[in-house]
Design a protein around this motif. Structure first.
Motif, PDB file in Angstrom:
ATOM      1  N   PRO A  44      34.281   4.661  22.481  1.00 64.40           N
ATOM      2  CA  PRO A  44      33.755   4.934  21.144  1.00 64.40           C
ATOM      3  C   PRO A  44      34.724   5.799  20.344  1.00 64.40           C
ATOM      4  O   PRO A  44      35.343   6.713  20.876  1.00 64.40           O
ATOM      5  N   GLU A 102      31.992   7.035  15.530  1.00 59.87           N
ATOM      6  CA  GLU A 102      30.793   6.692  16.298  1.00 59.87           C
ATOM      7  C   GLU A 102      30.209   7.927  16.971  1.00 59.87           C
ATOM      8  O   GLU A 102      28.997   8.156  16.937  1.00 59.87           O
ATOM      9  N   THR A 103      31.093   8.725  17.556  1.00 57.80           N
ATOM     10  CA  THR A 103      30.651   9.945  18.234  1.00 57.80           C
ATOM     11  C   THR A 103      30.018  10.916  17.235  1.00 57.80           C
ATOM     12  O   THR A 103      28.963  11.502  17.510  1.00 57.80           O
ATOM     13  N   ALA A 131      28.451   6.265  10.398  1.00 57.11           N
ATOM     14  CA  ALA A 131      28.262   4.888  10.870  1.00 57.11           C
ATOM     15  C   ALA A 131      28.983   3.911   9.952  1.00 57.11           C
ATOM     16  O   ALA A 131      29.589   2.931  10.416  1.00 57.11           O
ATOM     17  N   ALA A 135      32.617   4.132  10.736  1.00 51.58           N
ATOM     18  CA  ALA A 135      32.873   3.442  12.000  1.00 51.58           C
ATOM     19  C   ALA A 135      32.925   1.929  11.784  1.00 51.58           C
ATOM     20  O   ALA A 135      33.775   1.233  12.342  1.00 51.58           O
ATOM     21  N   GLN A 136      32.006   1.434  10.967  1.00 49.69           N
ATOM     22  CA  GLN A 136      31.978   0.002  10.680  1.00 49.69           C
ATOM     23  C   GLN A 136      33.251  -0.428   9.953  1.00 49.69           C
ATOM     24  O   GLN A 136      33.848  -1.459  10.287  1.00 49.69           O
TER      25      GLN A 136
END
Length: 58
Positions: free
Chosen positions: A10, A14-15, A33, A36-37
């Motif tokens: 990850p 994400e973390t 998020a 991250a995406q």
């Protein structure tokens, strides 16, 4: 972006999203998020670009 990222766990975003969610910070979790995406889409685009590039073995 160089190197093989497929073996990484990850990512930071994400973390951070999970940590924010665990702490009840929904807005930060949403932003992390989304980051991250976006990073995942960029990695995919890079892989597809490399796969589509001609391979010249001289």
């Amino acid at each position: 972006m160089s190197g093989d990222h497929s073996t990484l766990g990850p990512g930071v975003h994400e973390t951070e999203a999970l940590t924010a969610l665990e702490n009840g910070d929904i807005e930060t979790a949403k932003v992390r998020a989304q980051l991250a995406q976006a990073a995942a889409v960029n990695r995919l685009a890079s892989v597809l670009q490399q796969a589509a590039a001609p391979n010249y073995d001289l």
